[in-house]
Write an enzyme that holds these catalytic residues in place. Structure first.
Site, PDB file in Angstrom:
ATOM      1  N   THR A   1      -4.496   7.117   8.665  1.00 23.28           N
ATOM      2  CA  THR A   1      -4.441   6.096   9.897  1.00 23.28           C
ATOM      3  C   THR A   1      -3.226   6.761  10.604  1.00 23.28           C
ATOM      4  OG1 THR A   1      -3.952   4.757   8.361  1.00 23.28           O
ATOM      5  CG2 THR A   1      -6.098   4.353   8.274  1.00 23.28           C
TER       6      THR A   1
ATOM      7  N   HIS B   1       4.457   5.858   4.549  1.00 28.11           N
ATOM      8  CA  HIS B   1       5.534   5.363   4.219  1.00 28.11           C
ATOM      9  C   HIS B   1       6.107   4.490   3.470  1.00 28.11           C
ATOM     10  CE1 HIS B   1       3.049   1.866   3.877  1.00 28.11           C
ATOM     11  NE2 HIS B   1       2.231   2.164   5.144  1.00 28.11           N
TER      12      HIS B   1
ATOM     13  N   HIS C   1       3.414   3.595  -0.312  1.00 35.48           N
ATOM     14  CA  HIS C   1       2.282   4.422  -0.640  1.00 35.48           C
ATOM     15  C   HIS C   1       2.970   4.805  -1.218  1.00 35.48           C
ATOM     16  CE1 HIS C   1       0.693   4.664   4.357  1.00 35.48           C
ATOM     17  NE2 HIS C   1      -0.381   4.635   3.781  1.00 35.48           N
TER      18      HIS C   1
ATOM     19  N   LYS D   1      -7.994  -6.519   4.698  1.00 35.90           N
ATOM     20  CA  LYS D   1      -7.573  -6.544   6.053  1.00 35.90           C
ATOM     21  C   LYS D   1      -8.850  -8.056   6.927  1.00 35.90           C
ATOM     22  CE  LYS D   1      -4.924  -2.764   6.716  1.00 35.90           C
ATOM     23  NZ  LYS D   1      -4.087  -2.363   8.118  1.00 35.90           N
TER      24      LYS D   1
ATOM     25  N   ARG E   1     -10.751  -2.590  12.327  1.00 34.83           N
ATOM     26  CA  ARG E   1     -10.188  -1.351  12.355  1.00 34.83           C
ATOM     27  C   ARG E   1     -10.837  -0.774  13.688  1.00 34.83           C
ATOM     28  NH1 ARG E   1      -6.314   0.855   8.343  1.00 34.83           N
ATOM     29  NH2 ARG E   1      -6.558  -0.217   6.478  1.00 34.83           N
TER      30      ARG E   1
ATOM     31  N   GLN F   1     -15.824   6.204  -0.977  1.00 36.15           N
ATOM     32  CA  GLN F   1     -14.623   6.570  -2.001  1.00 36.15           C
ATOM     33  C   GLN F   1     -15.519   6.945  -2.867  1.00 36.15           C
ATOM     34  OE1 GLN F   1     -10.933   4.301  -3.671  1.00 36.15           O
ATOM     35  NE2 GLN F   1     -10.758   4.107  -1.457  1.00 36.15           N
TER      36      GLN F   1
ATOM     37  N   ASP G   1      -5.141  -3.405  -3.974  1.00 36.95           N
ATOM     38  CA  ASP G   1      -6.638  -3.514  -3.868  1.00 36.95           C
ATOM     39  C   ASP G   1      -7.193  -2.434  -3.627  1.00 36.95           C
ATOM     40  OD1 ASP G   1      -4.340  -1.563  -1.947  1.00 36.95           O
ATOM     41  OD2 ASP G   1      -5.048  -1.903  -0.539  1.00 36.95           O
TER      42      ASP G   1
ATOM     43  N   LYS H   1       8.602  -9.177   2.713  1.00 34.33           N
ATOM     44  CA  LYS H   1       7.851  -8.237   1.930  1.00 34.33           C
ATOM     45  C   LYS H   1       8.489  -6.427   1.980  1.00 34.33           C
ATOM     46  CE  LYS H   1       3.964  -5.303   4.763  1.00 34.33           C
ATOM     47  NZ  LYS H   1       2.891  -5.775   5.545  1.00 34.33           N
TER      48      LYS H   1
ATOM     49  N   LYS I   1       9.791  -2.807   4.807  1.00 30.52           N
ATOM     50  CA  LYS I   1      10.220  -3.601   6.172  1.00 30.52           C
ATOM     51  C   LYS I   1      11.376  -3.646   6.530  1.00 30.52           C
ATOM     52  CE  LYS I   1       5.889  -3.604   7.793  1.00 30.52           C
ATOM     53  NZ  LYS I   1       5.664  -2.694   8.826  1.00 30.52           N
ATOM     54  N   THR I   2      11.839  -3.272   7.530  1.00 30.72           N
ATOM     55  CA  THR I   2      13.183  -3.603   8.020  1.00 30.72           C
ATOM     56  C   THR I   2      13.032  -4.445   9.858  1.00 30.72           C
ATOM     57  OG1 THR I   2      13.368  -1.509   9.065  1.00 30.72           O
ATOM     58  CG2 THR I   2      13.801  -1.786   6.984  1.00 30.72           C
TER      59      THR I   2
END
Length: 419
Positions: free
Chosen positions: A40, A45, A48, A82, A86, A172, A193, A230, A233-234
């Site tokens: 996507t 990141h 993953h 989600k 998307r 999938q 998930d 989280k 994340k920054t």
């Protein structure tokens, strides 16, 4: 330590479809095990990483990793996690992302040898399938009630879910069935998930493969931080594996800034250090936390794995220079990484720069009077060297590789002058 026992010690096992069956199968034979990612974006990141690093642990024990990039599923969109649909991407965009992500996966897995990793793209078998074939050969085996019971779908019924995303779990499942039939793939790994998608795949294998076919699923917990914020994340956003999006220095800094409360958990999750090595680092956190040995080990292991030894050496050099203030030893390339987020000011290469005027023009000091005071008080540094002469004029020697001058005001406030 047996592999599943080690995984449980590391805290990376969340759910298993059949723990005893998995144990027996892993002892009996070398199998294919797969984990997938949808392209996507044009980079993965750090969110993953954990499933793929867990898959690599299976490779280290002799099993074959099957690394799937979802060229087809990426066109559909996974409803997992989600709250709304998307935005669909073009085929060209997805294919570009596939190529980018494949290169990143190659830094994690060994593609040589008897159990070398296999890289597959589900667009190769799903992309050309016609609708009637999909409905007759696959849709027939998965009941609507079965799908409605899946959390990922049930959670979207109130807000709405399109038929496109509704069918994602079947597509999938087709992947798992295809890999079972063609790659001896008997197990799928995924984030927590993905449980619903994994079990749908097992259902399809049960119905489409010969009687007695056995396959398994294992999920990995969501990575969390002790303070509740989280992971990954920054303030500037996600920590990407692409060095153009997140430089190796920024990547390294993210890991070495890990809190004491999280660092041992992350060492277990993300590194291949042994139990004994991690326990030694845990003792260091307890007895000598100021040395931050565990954080340095975490940063070094991850940066070396994703970006290589050269990039790690560079990140360590930048970190050391910023800590000591000896920045004149850095190269222009290293400065671009280490000073990416500091205030930057551009000046013509042929302009003569008086230090007082430079400080005011760059808003480093609010006035010429304050600039002179700052210089006289020894608060101004040029490339790490203190300057106390208010009449100082910056010369060619003050430009690192002719491109940058680093000004520091006080102990920690850096500014970058670019020519």
């Amino acid at each position: 330590m047996e592999l599943l026992n080690e995984l449980q010690w590391r805290g990376v096992v969340y759910q298993q479809t059949d723990e005893e069956g998995i144990q027996e199968t892993l002892k009996k034979e070398s199998i294919g095990i797969y984990c997938g990612v949808d392209p996507t974006a044009d980079s993965m990141h750090i969110g993953h990483l954990l499933p793929f690093l867990t898959l690599r642990r299976f490779q280290n024990e002799g099993h074959r990793p099957i690394v799937l990039v979802g060229g087809a599923t990426g066109l559909i969109g996974d409803p997992s996690g989600k709250k709304e649909e998307r935005k669909l991407q073009t085929l060209e965009s997805i294919q570009h992302n596939v190529r980018s992500i494949q290169g990143q996966l190659e830094s994690i897995f060994d593609f040589e040898g008897d159990n070398g990793a296999v890289l597959v793209n589900n667009y190769d078998w799903a992309g050309s399938m016609d609708l009637v074939t999909f409905l007759r050969d696959y849709g027939k085996h998965i009941g609507v009630n079965y799908m409605l019971a899946k959390d990922t779908i049930a959670s979207r019924l109130d807000t709405g879910i399109s038929f496109t995303e509704f069918t994602y779990t079947i597509i999938q499942a087709m992947d798992f069935n295809h890999l079972y039939a063609h790659y001896n793939c008997k197990m799928q790994i995924g984030g927590s998930d993905q449980w619903g998608n994994i079990t749908t795949g097992l259902e399809l294998i049960r119905k489409m493969q010969p009687e007695g076919a056995k396959a398994f699923g294992l999920t990995i917990p969501l990575v969390t931080k002790a303070d509740g914020t989280k992971f990954g994340k920054t303030e500037s956003g996600a920590i990407w594996l692409d060095p153009e999006k997140t430089s190796p220095y920024e990547f390294y800094q993210f890991w070495i800034n890990t809190a004491d409360a999280d660092v041992i958990k992350y060492l277990k999750f993300f590194t291949f250090l042994s139990k004994e090595e991690i326990e030694d680092l845990e003792e260091s956190v307890e007895k000598e936390p100021h040395l931050r040995k565990a954080q340095k080990a975490l940063g070094e292991e991850l940066t070396r794995m994703i970006h290589g030894q050269k990039a790690l050496d560079q990140a360590v050099r930048i970190s050391s220079a910023l800590f000591s203030g000896d920045v004149k030893e850095l190269t222009a390339t290293e400065i671009k990484q280490g000073f990416k987020d500091v205030p930057t000011f551009e000046f013509p290469a042929d302009q003569e720069l008086n230090l007082v005027e430079l400080l005011v023009d760059s808003k480093i000091s609010p006035s010429k009077r304050q600039a002179r005071e700052d210089i006289g008080n020894g608060a101004i540094y040029i490339n790490g060297d203190r300057v106390t002469d208010a009449n100082y004029v910056l010369l060619e020697k003050d430009r690192i590789e002719g491109q940058f001058t680093i000004i520091r005001r006080g102990k920690k406030k850096y500014y970058l002058i670019k020519y």
